[in-house]
Scaffold this motif. Sequence first.
Motif, mmCIF file in Angstrom:
data_model
loop_
_atom_site.group_PDB
_atom_site.id
_atom_site.type_symbol
_atom_site.label_atom_id
_atom_site.label_comp_id
_atom_site.label_asym_id
_atom_site.label_seq_id
_atom_site.Cartn_x
_atom_site.Cartn_y
_atom_site.Cartn_z
ATOM 1 N N ALA A 88 0.822 -1.209 0.000
ATOM 2 C CA ALA A 88 0.000 0.000 0.000
ATOM 3 C C ALA A 88 0.859 1.264 0.000
ATOM 4 N N ARG A 92 -0.850 1.650 -3.947
ATOM 5 C CA ARG A 92 -1.975 0.770 -4.245
ATOM 6 C C ARG A 92 -3.108 0.994 -3.241
ATOM 7 N N ASP A 93 -4.327 0.777 -3.694
ATOM 8 C CA ASP A 93 -5.460 0.804 -2.784
ATOM 9 C C ASP A 93 -5.323 -0.351 -1.797
ATOM 10 N N TRP A 94 -5.958 -0.205 -0.620
ATOM 11 C CA TRP A 94 -5.783 -1.207 0.427
ATOM 12 C C TRP A 94 -6.306 -2.579 0.023
ATOM 13 N N ALA A 97 -3.927 -4.088 -2.325
ATOM 14 C CA ALA A 97 -2.728 -4.517 -1.617
ATOM 15 C C ALA A 97 -2.960 -5.835 -0.879
#
Length: 251
Positions: A88, A92-94, A97
């Motif tokens: 993340a 990256r979005d959670w 991730a």
Amino acid sequence: MVTIRCKDATFTNIQAVIFDKDGTLANSELFLRNLAHRRSRLIDAQIPGVQEPLLMAFGVEGDRINPAGMMAVGSRRDSEIAAAAYIAETGRDWIEALNMAHSAFIEADRSMPRKADHTPFFEAGRELLQTLTAAGLKLGILSADTTPGVKDFSDRYQLEPYFQLQMGSDEGYSKPDPALLQEACRRLAVKPEATLVVGDSQADIQMARAANVAGCIGVTWGWTSPFALEADVLAGLFSDIQIAIAQTPVQ
């Protein structure tokens, strides 16, 4: 009721002994190191530059595992979340991730499909298990591994005759939450204050004390790196743990 002695410590009125698995019953250091490297390489292949930070987060120090690190004492879910946090950080979005970490962990598993084959039982412990069983004690395994992983290990090394409980940390609680140990005691039908815990990590010790068990023995035989444990007593050999008095209940 049984009295157990370990070096200069004595534990009285014991009805059950609960063992950790990795590092206590299973020689897991090499497997955990290889698994950490495999997981970090797979993630690094998608996000170059994260392998070394991930290894540090996993508790891998050169060619050794930190006995107090994440691979040694954390659950699989703990490791996935730690890996996802590094992913993340790259933007990256959670959820993305988490999915990337989970997929990498699944792929790493395929390279070593049966963990039990790579984490041999410390055969020196079989005599102790036989002695404890003969004394009428209930025995359990309580691990940060999954319950299927615990059962597969027990099956692989023919340990079922000794253990009435084989339990992992995939059923709602994880170490060092005392609720995990309390649930293990409930399943064994014993009170925590009549239970002795044997483990190799501070998570085991913290959990045991929070659950108000009779005592906790810290073991050091499972790792090549020296480490400290704040247990009631430390055992360097299985033979350090002995039956002092075994009393047969009056019928």
